[in-house]
Write an enzyme that holds these catalytic residues in place. Structure first.
Site, PDB file in Angstrom:
ATOM      1  N   GLY A   1       0.834  -1.194   0.000  1.00 29.60           N
ATOM      2  CA  GLY A   1       0.000   0.000   0.000  1.00 29.60           C
ATOM      3  C   GLY A   1       0.864   1.237   0.000  1.00 29.60           C
ATOM      4  O   GLY A   1       2.042   1.187   0.368  1.00 29.60           O
TER       5      GLY A   1
ATOM      6  N   GLN B   1       3.379   9.895   0.717  1.00 28.83           N
ATOM      7  CA  GLN B   1       4.637   9.130   0.764  1.00 28.83           C
ATOM      8  C   GLN B   1       5.492   9.346  -0.485  1.00 28.83           C
ATOM      9  O   GLN B   1       6.660   8.946  -0.509  1.00 28.83           O
ATOM     10  CB  GLN B   1       4.364   7.644   0.964  1.00 28.83           C
ATOM     11  CG  GLN B   1       3.779   7.326   2.337  1.00 28.83           C
ATOM     12  CD  GLN B   1       3.542   5.841   2.495  1.00 28.83           C
ATOM     13  OE1 GLN B   1       2.513   5.326   2.088  1.00 28.83           O
ATOM     14  NE2 GLN B   1       4.512   5.148   3.056  1.00 28.83           N
TER      15      GLN B   1
ATOM     16  N   CYS C   1       5.900  -0.178   6.864  1.00 27.93           N
ATOM     17  CA  CYS C   1       5.575   1.010   6.083  1.00 27.93           C
ATOM     18  C   CYS C   1       6.775   1.376   5.216  1.00 27.93           C
ATOM     19  O   CYS C   1       7.904   1.377   5.707  1.00 27.93           O
ATOM     20  CB  CYS C   1       5.243   2.156   7.036  1.00 27.93           C
ATOM     21  SG  CYS C   1       4.810   3.692   6.217  1.00 27.93           S
ATOM     22  N   LEU C   2       6.535   1.698   3.961  1.00 24.30           N
ATOM     23  CA  LEU C   2       7.640   2.038   3.063  1.00 24.30           C
ATOM     24  C   LEU C   2       8.370   3.311   3.506  1.00 24.30           C
ATOM     25  O   LEU C   2       9.515   3.519   3.119  1.00 24.30           O
ATOM     26  CB  LEU C   2       7.140   2.191   1.618  1.00 24.30           C
ATOM     27  CG  LEU C   2       6.664   0.891   0.947  1.00 24.30           C
ATOM     28  CD1 LEU C   2       6.181   1.176  -0.469  1.00 24.30           C
ATOM     29  CD2 LEU C   2       7.736  -0.181   0.942  1.00 24.30           C
TER      30      LEU C   2
ATOM     31  N   HIS D   1      -4.298   1.877   7.917  1.00 23.30           N
ATOM     32  CA  HIS D   1      -2.903   2.340   7.882  1.00 23.30           C
ATOM     33  C   HIS D   1      -2.743   3.469   6.857  1.00 23.30           C
ATOM     34  O   HIS D   1      -2.157   4.511   7.149  1.00 23.30           O
ATOM     35  CB  HIS D   1      -1.985   1.154   7.540  1.00 23.30           C
ATOM     36  CG  HIS D   1      -0.534   1.502   7.406  1.00 23.30           C
ATOM     37  ND1 HIS D   1       0.430   1.030   8.266  1.00 23.30           N
ATOM     38  CD2 HIS D   1       0.112   2.276   6.495  1.00 23.30           C
ATOM     39  CE1 HIS D   1       1.609   1.516   7.900  1.00 23.30           C
ATOM     40  NE2 HIS D   1       1.451   2.269   6.816  1.00 23.30           N
ATOM     41  N   GLU D   2      -3.288   3.264   5.657  1.00 21.31           N
ATOM     42  CA  GLU D   2      -3.118   4.267   4.586  1.00 21.31           C
ATOM     43  C   GLU D   2      -3.938   5.527   4.855  1.00 21.31           C
ATOM     44  O   GLU D   2      -3.478   6.637   4.584  1.00 21.31           O
ATOM     45  CB  GLU D   2      -3.478   3.663   3.221  1.00 21.31           C
ATOM     46  CG  GLU D   2      -2.641   2.463   2.789  1.00 21.31           C
ATOM     47  CD  GLU D   2      -1.133   2.664   2.874  1.00 21.31           C
ATOM     48  OE1 GLU D   2      -0.672   3.815   2.782  1.00 21.31           O
ATOM     49  OE2 GLU D   2      -0.421   1.663   3.057  1.00 21.31           O
TER      50      GLU D   2
ATOM     51  N   HIS E   1      -2.179   7.899   7.006  1.00 24.64           N
ATOM     52  CA  HIS E   1      -1.191   8.743   6.311  1.00 24.64           C
ATOM     53  C   HIS E   1      -1.838  10.039   5.813  1.00 24.64           C
ATOM     54  O   HIS E   1      -1.215  11.098   5.825  1.00 24.64           O
ATOM     55  CB  HIS E   1      -0.598   8.012   5.105  1.00 24.64           C
ATOM     56  CG  HIS E   1       0.532   7.084   5.438  1.00 24.64           C
ATOM     57  ND1 HIS E   1       1.700   7.518   6.023  1.00 24.64           N
ATOM     58  CD2 HIS E   1       0.686   5.742   5.245  1.00 24.64           C
ATOM     59  CE1 HIS E   1       2.520   6.480   6.175  1.00 24.64           C
ATOM     60  NE2 HIS E   1       1.932   5.392   5.722  1.00 24.64           N
TER      61      HIS E   1
END
Ligand code: CO
Length: 175
Positions: free
Chosen positions: A45, A50, A100-101, A142-143, A146
């Site tokens: 994701g 990001q 997480c990236l 989670h997304e 962000h």
């Protein structure tokens, strides 16, 4: 096109993203680039912030299980693209080890709602509703976090958070 990932503790990750108003070519290019970037980094994701774009846009692509060897487990057409998502229902609670990236190499257990219902728009501006009580529900939470300027490590307990910050500083120095 693969874009550069914004890495913690970059201040941009704290920004609250703005609603998308036009479902135009610029949005489509952003979504396509987000997919390429997510794949290049082996993610499931990604939120627009990001890659440094403060718009309420996220993508999720949960790898397929039990597929023939050599086949793509995250095909582009399986990508869930969510524009201006809003959680309209949530209940229960569950714990899952998240990554997480923007915080590469860190995996920590986080508590979230078990079941959520989300309203969102697709890339063409059509409204949809989706419900889930499994991994997708966790990924969406989670997304969406962000988009509110929140990163998963902020949900850790005080002790775990301190441990993380120490470990992160050590890694930064080493790299
Ligand atoms: Co993330």
């Amino acid at each position: 096109m693969v874009r550069e990932i914004v890495v913690y503790p970059d201040k941009r990750l704290k920004q609250v993203s703005k609603p998308v108003e036009s479902f135009d070519e610029e949005l489509h290019t952003l979504l396509d680039d987000m997919y390429d970037t997510m794949r290049a980094k082996n993610g499931v994701g990604l939120a627009a912030i990001q890659v440094g774009v403060d718009k309420r846009v996220l993508i999720i692509n949960i790898p397929l299980e039990d597929i023939p060897e050599g086949e793509d487990e995250q095909p582009r057409e399986n990508t869930l693209e969510m524009i201006n998502p809003v959680i309209v229902e949530k209940d229960g609670s569950t714990k899952f080890q998240e990554g997480c990236l923007s915080v590469p190499g860190i995996y920590e257990e986080v508590e979230r709602a078990k079941h959520i219902k989300v309203e969102y728009f697709d890339r063409h501006g059509k409204k949809h509703v989706i419900e889930d009580d499994d991994f997708l529900a966790i990924a969406m939470q989670h997304e969406i976090d962000h988009l509110e300027g929140r990163v998963f490590i902020e949900k850790l307990s005080f002790i775990k958070r301190k441990k993380f910050e120490k470990e992160w500083k050590k890694r930064k120095k080493a790299s």
